[in-house]
Design an enzyme around this catalytic site. Structure first.
Site, PDB file in Angstrom:
ATOM      1  N   SER A   1       0.846  -1.189   0.000  1.00 34.57           N
ATOM      2  CA  SER A   1       0.000   0.000   0.000  1.00 34.57           C
ATOM      3  C   SER A   1       0.887   1.247   0.000  1.00 34.57           C
ATOM      4  CB  SER A   1      -0.955  -0.047   1.199  1.00 34.57           C
ATOM      5  OG  SER A   1      -1.954   0.935   1.086  1.00 34.57           O
TER       6      SER A   1
ATOM      7  N   GLU B   1      -9.068  -5.229  -4.860  1.00 36.74           N
ATOM      8  CA  GLU B   1      -8.572  -4.075  -4.116  1.00 36.74           C
ATOM      9  C   GLU B   1      -9.701  -3.098  -3.778  1.00 36.74           C
ATOM     10  OE1 GLU B   1      -5.561  -3.781  -3.040  1.00 36.74           O
ATOM     11  OE2 GLU B   1      -4.199  -4.888  -4.354  1.00 36.74           O
TER      12      GLU B   1
ATOM     13  N   HIS C   1      -7.595  -5.488  -0.270  1.00 39.41           N
ATOM     14  CA  HIS C   1      -6.350  -4.769  -0.034  1.00 39.41           C
ATOM     15  C   HIS C   1      -5.678  -5.294   1.239  1.00 39.41           C
ATOM     16  CE1 HIS C   1      -3.666  -1.432  -0.783  1.00 39.41           C
ATOM     17  NE2 HIS C   1      -3.892  -0.892   0.402  1.00 39.41           N
TER      18      HIS C   1
END
Length: 494
Positions: free
Chosen positions: A207, A318, A403
Site C-alpha cells: 500500500s 482491491e 487490499h
C-alpha cells in the site's frame, strides 16, 4: 466446530506463543553501541533500535538527525512506540500500540546461526496511507521470514502532517520519506553485524509502503541503499502534487493551529497537531525537488527508475472496501466513454453498479498503474496477481482478495498456522519462497515452485496465484488500458 470454541482455541494459541520464554540473544555491536535482544525458536530479534534522533522540539519537521549513542549494552527486547496517528479501527487499534513523537526506531530478525554469513536482507515499509501504521503491528512479525534464511528489518517513519508538511518556512517536505532513507542508511552501515549482506538489500512494502518503494526507486538520495525492490498493492493514484500545489493545504493546517511561525508550529502538542490534521486529505509525499524530483510515473515511463530487479503486483479485489451505494464517483470521470468501458467489463456477465465500480477502482488505481510501472521498470521484472482466498475469506463469501489480503501469506500465519487448512499453508509457503528467493538472487523461481516468467515482450506474463498458480499472458490488458486512459485526469475521491 462451534465459533466460540474456535475463538477460544485461537486465544489459547496466542497466549501460548506470548508466554513462551525467550532466551537472551548474542550481543551485537552497531555504530551507536551494543544491543541485547532475544532468541526464540531459532531466530534472534532486536527491537526498538533508534536509527535517528527523536524528531521532537526543534527537530520536529527537520530531516532525521543521527541517532543516539550508548555505553552499556542497550536492551532491545521490546518494540518502540509507533508514530502519532489517528486510530479508530484496523490492526493498530486492535493491537493497542503505544504512540509517541519519539518513534524513529527499527527492528531486526535474523537466523540464530548466522555467524560469518552474508544473508540477504529484506527491509519492510509498512502501509497505512501515509497516515497510519507501524512496524510493530503483529502481522508484520519477521520471525517466519527470518527462518527462511533472510535478515528481516522493519521500521517506523513519520506520518500525516508530522511526516509530510510542505510549509514554505521549512527546508524539507517529505520527512517520512527522509526517515525511510535514514533507516536504509542505518541498515547499510550496521546490518553485517546481524549476519546480513549490505550489498544485497531488498526493500519491500505494501500500500503506502509499496508506493514508497516505487518512490525510492527514483529518489536520488536512496541510490545505492538497496539492490532489489518489491511493491505490493502500491500503484500510484494519479500525478503527484508539486510542493507549490500543496502549499495552500500546509498553510491552512498552520492556520488551524493558530501558528504564525515555525516556533509556534513546533510548540504545538501532538494532540493539537492530530486535531488540526483530522480532516486533512493532503497528507502524503509531494514532488519537492530533493527526495522526489519528478512525477514517479513519468520517471518510470521514461526509463529513469533504478535499473534493479523489481517484483510487483496487486490483489484480485482491491476495491472491496468501497461501500454499496457510495461508488459512483469511481465512474463519473469517464463520462460518455463509460458505456463502452462497462461493456468491456461485462463481456463475461452482467455486473451490479457497485461490483462494476469496484473492479474499475481496482484497475484504475492499483492493477493498471502497477502494470504500467512494471512495463517500464526495465528487466528483470516479475508481476503477480494474488487471488487465493483463504478459508476465512471463503467462509464470508468474499469474491476476491481485498487490499492487504496477501500479508498473512507473506509474513506467515504465526500461532494461527495450527488452524490453517493444508491449502492455505501451501500458498503461504509458496509466497514466502518466491519472496525470499527474489531477495536472495533477484529471481523468485526455485525448486518445487510453478515457473514465474519475467514481465516482458509483446505479451508479458503475470503470475496468477489462486487455487492453482500459473502465468497468464496479457492479463486484463484491455481493462487496464481502458481504465488508464484518464491517467492525467484522476478521479477526485470524496
Amino acid at each position: 466446530m462451534p465459533k466460540h470454541t474456535i475463538r477460544r482455541l485461537v486465544l489459547v494459541a496466542f497466549l501460548a506463543a506470548l508466554a513462551t520464554p525467550a532466551l537472551a540473544a548474542p550481543i551485537v555491536t552497531t555504530d551507536q553501541g551494543a544491543l541485547t535482544g532475544a532468541t526464540d525458536n531459532g531466530v534472534d530479534s532486536y527491537k526498538g533500535i533508534p536509527y535517528a534522533a527523536p524528531p521532537v522540539g526543534d527537530l520536529r519537521w527537520r530531516a532525521p538527525q543521527p541517532g543516539p549513542h550508548w555505553r552499556a549494552p542497550r536492551d532491545a527486547a521490546a518494540f518502540g512506540a509507533v508514530c502519532p496517528q489517528h486510530v479508530t479501527e484496523g490492526p493498530i487499534a486492535r493491537a493497542n500500540l503505544l504512540q509517541s513523537e519519539d518513534c524513529l526506531s527499527l527492528n531486526v530478525w535474523t537466523p540464530a546461526q548466522h555467524a560469518g554469513g552474508k544473508l540477504p536482507v529484506m527491509v519492510w515499509i509498512h502501509g497505512g496511507g501515509f497516515t497510519q501504521g507501524g512496524a510493530s503491528v503483529p502481522r508484520y512479525d519477521g520471525a517466519q521470514l527470518a527462518r527462511r534464511g533472510v535478515v528481516l528489518v522493519s521500521f517506523n517513519y513519520r506520518l500525516g502532517r508530522l511526516g509530510f508538511f510542505p510549509h514554505p518556512a521549512l527546508d524539507d517536505a517529505n520527512f517520512g520519506l527522509l526517515d525511510q532513507i535514514a533507516a536504509l542508511g542505518w541498515v547499510k552501515r550496521n546490518i553485517a553485524a546481524f549476519g546480513g549482506d549490505p550489498a544485497n538489500v531488498t526493500v519491500f512494502g505494501e500500500s503506502a509502503g509499496g508506493i514508497s518503494v516505487d518512490l525510492l526507486m527514483i529518489a536520488p538520495l536512496a541510490k545505492g541503499l538497496f539492490a532489489k525492490a518489491i511493491s505490493e498493492s502500491g500503484g500510484l493514484f494519479g500525478p503527484m502534487a508539486t510542493i507549490a500545489d500543496a502549499r495552500k493545504g500546509a498553510l491552512d493546517f498552520a492556520a488551524k493551529l493558530k501558528a504564525t511561525d515555525l516556533a509556534a508550529l513546533r510548540a504545538a502538542s501532538v494532540a493539537q497537531v492530530l486535531a488540526a490534521d483530522d480532516d486533512d486529505d493532503d497528507d502524503g509525499p509531494v514532488i519537492d525537488g530533493k527526495v522526489v524530483t519528478e512525477d514517479p510515473m513519468a520517471a518510470f515511463v521514461d526509463g529513469r527508475a533504478a535499473g534493479i530487479p523489481y517484483l510487483t503486483g496487486t490483489n484480485s479485489d482491491e476495491g472491496a472496501e468501497l461501500r454499496d451505494g457510495q461508488t459512483d464517483w469511481v465512474a463519473k470521470p469517464f463520462g460518455d466513454k463509460l458505456p463502452a468501458l462497462r461493456a468491456l467489463y461485462e463481456k463475461d456477465g452482467k455486473l451490479s453498479d457497485d461490483d462494476f465500480h469496484r473492479r474499475l477502482f481496482s484497475d484504475r488505481f492499483f492493477a493498471g498503474p502497477t502494470s504500467r510501472l512494471a512495463a517500464h521498470a526495465g528487466p528483470p521484472v516479475h508481476v503477480y496477481r494474488f487471488a487465493f482466498r483463504n478459508a476465512l475469506t471463503r467462509g464470508r463469501g468474499e469474491a476476491g482478495v481485498r487490499h492487504g489480503g496477501e500479508l498473512g501469506f507473506v509474513f506467515g500465519f504465526g500461532p494461527l498456522a495450527v488452524f490453517a487448512p493444508p491449502q492455505d499453508i501451501a500458498v503461504q509457503d509458496r509466497m514466502q519462497l518466491y519472496w525470499t528467493n527474489f531477495a536472495r538472487t533477484g529471481d523468485p523461481n526455485g525448486p518445487g515452485l510453478p515457473l514465474w516468467p519475467t514481465f516482458e515482450g509483446p505479451s508479458p506474463q503475470t503470475l496468477v496465484i489462486d487455487d492453482t498458480t500459473h502465468p497468464v499472458a496479457d492479463f486484463r490488458k484491455a481493462q487496464f488500458n481502458a481504465a488508464l486512459r484518464l491517467w492525467s485526469q484522476p478521479a477526485a475521491v470524496p
